[in-house]
Design a protein around this motif. Structure first.
Motif, PDB file in Angstrom:
ATOM      1  N   VAL A   1       0.840  -1.199   0.000  1.00  0.00           N
ATOM      2  CA  VAL A   1       0.000   0.000   0.000  1.00  0.00           C
ATOM      3  C   VAL A   1       0.878   1.254   0.000  1.00  0.00           C
ATOM      4  O   VAL A   1       0.621   2.209  -0.739  1.00  0.00           O
ATOM      5  N   SER A   2       1.929   1.246   0.791  1.00  0.00           N
ATOM      6  CA  SER A   2       2.842   2.392   0.836  1.00  0.00           C
ATOM      7  C   SER A   2       3.498   2.623  -0.518  1.00  0.00           C
ATOM      8  O   SER A   2       3.625   3.758  -0.982  1.00  0.00           O
ATOM      9  N   LEU A   3       3.913   1.567  -1.170  1.00  0.00           N
ATOM     10  CA  LEU A   3       4.526   1.694  -2.490  1.00  0.00           C
ATOM     11  C   LEU A   3       3.535   2.211  -3.524  1.00  0.00           C
ATOM     12  O   LEU A   3       3.881   3.027  -4.390  1.00  0.00           O
ATOM     13  N   LEU A   4       2.296   1.744  -3.453  1.00  0.00           N
ATOM     14  CA  LEU A   4       1.268   2.220  -4.388  1.00  0.00           C
ATOM     15  C   LEU A   4       0.966   3.707  -4.171  1.00  0.00           C
ATOM     16  O   LEU A   4       0.801   4.462  -5.134  1.00  0.00           O
ATOM     17  N   VAL A   5       0.903   4.137  -2.930  1.00  0.00           N
ATOM     18  CA  VAL A   5       0.664   5.554  -2.634  1.00  0.00           C
ATOM     19  C   VAL A   5       1.830   6.389  -3.130  1.00  0.00           C
ATOM     20  O   VAL A   5       1.647   7.435  -3.765  1.00  0.00           O
ATOM     21  N   LEU A   6       3.061   5.942  -2.890  1.00  0.00           N
ATOM     22  CA  LEU A   6       4.247   6.656  -3.351  1.00  0.00           C
ATOM     23  C   LEU A   6       4.282   6.730  -4.882  1.00  0.00           C
ATOM     24  O   LEU A   6       4.565   7.787  -5.455  1.00  0.00           O
ATOM     25  N   ALA A   7       3.960   5.631  -5.549  1.00  0.00           N
ATOM     26  CA  ALA A   7       3.935   5.618  -7.011  1.00  0.00           C
ATOM     27  C   ALA A   7       2.855   6.555  -7.535  1.00  0.00           C
ATOM     28  O   ALA A   7       3.066   7.266  -8.533  1.00  0.00           O
TER      29      ALA A   7
END
Length: 101
Positions: free
Chosen positions: A6-12
């Protein structure tokens, strides 16, 4: 989903939004930065000298800068309807134009 995904998706998503908005915001940010830099370059160095040795000059400079940033005056209630009537602009013929010959 685990929290890392989820953190990676938000950052992307944030990076993608930044890349998509950069063409819209980039020129505006550059123009405001150049405007700020041009305003403070000469006044920054000499402003301190004026403030110490010539306070009247420094005060006049501050007043002038404030006047440059003031908006145009709003119409007063007694001015009437500014959209009424026709406006006619007459411009002189430019040299070399077909009408001037």
């Amino acid at each position: 989903m685990n929290s890392q995904v989820v953190s990676l998706l938000v950052l992307a998503g944030l990076l993608l939004a930044g890349f998509l908005l950069w063409p819209l915001l980039g020129p505006r940010l550059r123009a405001s930065e150049q405007k700020r830099r041009g305003r403070s370059a000469g006044g920054g160095m000499l402003g301190v000298v004026d403030e110490v040795f010539r306070p009247q000059t420094h005060q006049a400079q501050l007043v002038w800068e404030a006047q440059q940033e003031m908006p145009a005056p709003a119409p007063l209630p007694g001015d009437g309807d500014l959209g009424a009537g026709r406006i006619r602009l007459t411009l002189p013929d430019a040299p070399g134009s077909p009408a001037a010959r």
